[in-house]
Design a protein around this motif. Structure first.
Motif, short mmCIF file in Angstrom:
data_model
loop_
_atom_site.label_atom_id
_atom_site.label_comp_id
_atom_site.label_asym_id
_atom_site.label_seq_id
_atom_site.Cartn_x
_atom_site.Cartn_y
_atom_site.Cartn_z
N UNK A 149 0.28 -19.03 8.83
CA UNK A 149 -1.00 -19.07 8.08
C UNK A 149 -0.75 -19.12 6.56
N UNK A 150 0.44 -19.56 6.19
CA UNK A 150 0.75 -19.72 4.75
C UNK A 150 1.00 -18.39 4.07
N UNK A 151 0.70 -18.35 2.77
CA UNK A 151 0.85 -17.08 2.03
C UNK A 151 -0.35 -16.20 2.34
N UNK A 152 -0.06 -15.02 2.80
CA UNK A 152 -1.17 -14.11 3.14
C UNK A 152 -1.62 -13.37 1.89
N UNK A 153 -2.91 -13.43 1.61
CA UNK A 153 -3.37 -12.79 0.38
C UNK A 153 -4.52 -11.80 0.58
N UNK A 154 -5.07 -11.75 1.78
CA UNK A 154 -6.21 -10.84 1.97
C UNK A 154 -6.24 -10.32 3.40
N UNK A 155 -6.64 -9.07 3.52
CA UNK A 155 -6.70 -8.44 4.85
C UNK A 155 -7.94 -7.55 4.91
N UNK A 156 -8.63 -7.61 6.05
CA UNK A 156 -9.72 -6.66 6.29
C UNK A 156 -9.38 -5.95 7.60
N UNK A 157 -9.45 -4.65 7.61
CA UNK A 157 -9.17 -3.93 8.87
C UNK A 157 -10.05 -2.69 8.92
N UNK A 158 -10.33 -2.22 10.12
CA UNK A 158 -11.15 -1.00 10.23
C UNK A 158 -10.86 -0.27 11.52
N UNK A 191 -6.83 -11.35 8.94
CA UNK A 191 -5.73 -11.55 8.00
C UNK A 191 -5.85 -12.98 7.49
N UNK A 192 -5.99 -13.13 6.19
CA UNK A 192 -6.28 -14.45 5.61
C UNK A 192 -5.08 -14.98 4.82
N UNK A 193 -4.70 -16.22 5.10
CA UNK A 193 -3.62 -16.85 4.35
C UNK A 193 -4.08 -18.18 3.77
#
Ligand code: NAP
Length: 328
Positions: free
Chosen positions: A144-153, A241-243
């Motif tokens: 997914x390339x460079x990962x720069x953002x994550x949301x978790x709960x 998880x965003x890349x």
């Protein structure tokens, strides 16, 4: 077959039950004894899981010469004393999360384990599970390339009885140490455990512990993790998880058995399913046994350094809220 490792369990509550099931599932584990604060509970638990020895005190279990490793399944407030007891009696230890109440306690018991040349590990089960490991590999492989953002709960609507472990400050209750540690683990797996900036907010409940937490962790190069934890609300408990080239969705993010990868270039979605062999607790137990057989004092999956980094982060978050437990 690998040498059988003899296990003892301290505590007979919710998680002890799960670990007993996992240990009975593992062929190279022998669940040999259980220790409770009351003999009756120990005997009941022993009968339920076919455990040959039941002790009415943790001291008696720790002194049993036939036990190799003890799994500690008590409230957070008790971990420090329980780990010390086991180490002082020459036992290896698998200790539930949160490892201790604060970093100072954690440093002390880790130092003791090193002095005594005994294995000690935090039982943060997610880190040992096949799907969690596969998703970390997917990220490292650059899918997914460079990962720069994550949301978790991790949010649950739990028992509202004031005596309940998680609402009780004397047992180091609150959302952070119990459920908050899971989205923090997800952030740690993706970005590491040393954020540059930590911005948080907690809603404190009537008993004086945090019941709903919002935790934002900022890392170098603009990467960040936005985390939520609660013990007074149900959540979707799904991580994203965003890349730069795609994203990963992780349902049941504290103990995933699958994850879905979406890649932007081909607009393709692939779901990977990696179900547990037993109930998810078998992997940390198997890791502990492998380490003991290999003479290791810590595991590469959950090394002492990571436990200490996480404890430091938990301390710094509680500092922001002015949350100190009565016994600290
Ligand atoms: N990995 C996971 O998925 C997961 C899930 C839940 C909990 N946990 C962790 O497991 C640990 C225990 O949680 P739990 O939900 O199993 O708790 P629980 O159901 O309340 O059980 C805790 C046990 O600890 C013993 N204990 C010792 N001192 C105690 C005290 N002062 N007050 C109450 N109980 C005491 C009791 O056993 P005896 O009376 O027999 O001595 C009790 O049954 C915590 O560290 C928690 O974070 C992990």
């Amino acid at each position: 077959m690998a040498k059988t490792i003899n296990w003892g369990i301290i505590g007979t509550g919710w998680i002890a039950d799960k670990m007993a099931t996992a240990l009975n599932f593992l062929e190279d584990a022998n669940l040999a004894a259980v220790g409770s604060r009351t003999l009756e509970k120990a005997q009941r638990f022993a009968q339920q899981f076919q455990i040959p020895r039941a002790y009415g005190s943790y001291e008696e279990l720790a002194a049993d010469p036939d036990i190799d490793i003890i799994y500690i399944a008590t409230p957070h407030s008790e971990h420090y004393a329980n780990v010390k007891l086991c180490l002082e009696n020459g036992k290896h230890v698998l200790n539930e999360k949160a490892f201790c109440v604060n970093k100072k306690q954690a440093e002390e018991v880790i130092e003791l384990a090193r002095e005594k040349k005994l294995f000690l590990m935090e039982a943060l089960w997610t880190r040992f599970q096949p799907a969690a490991n596969a998703l970390v590999k997917t990220i490292r492989d650059g899918v997914i390339g460079d990962v720069h953002m994550l949301k978790a709960e991790l949010c649950f609507l739990l028992n509202r009885d004031k005596e309940f472990r998680l609402l009780n400050p004397n047992l180091a209750g609150g959302a952070l140490l119990d459920v908050g540690i899971y989205p923090i683990t997800m952030a740690s797996l993706v970005f590491g455990s040393r954020p540059q900036k930590v911005v948080t907010h907690a809603v404190m409940g009537e008993t004086g512990v945090d019941e709903r937490d919002c935790i934002n962790l900022f890392y170098e190069d603009g990467k960040f993790a936005s985390l939520v934890a609660a013990i007074d609300t149900e959540g979707s408990n799904t991580a994203y998880i965003y890349g730069t080239k795609g994203q990963i969705m992780v349902p049941q993010d504290w103990c995933p058995e699958s994850f879905t990868v979406k890649t932007y270039a081909d607009n393709k979605e692939t779901t990977y399913k990696l179900p547990f062999s037993c109930n998810g607790y078998e992997y940390e137990a198997a890791c502990a046994m492998d380490c003991i057989r290999e003479g290791k004092l810590e595991s590469e999956i959950m090394p002492h350094s990571t436990t200490l980094e996480i404890m430091e982060l938990l301390d710094s978050i509680r500092d922001q809220w002015g949350l100190r437990y009565p016994f600290e």
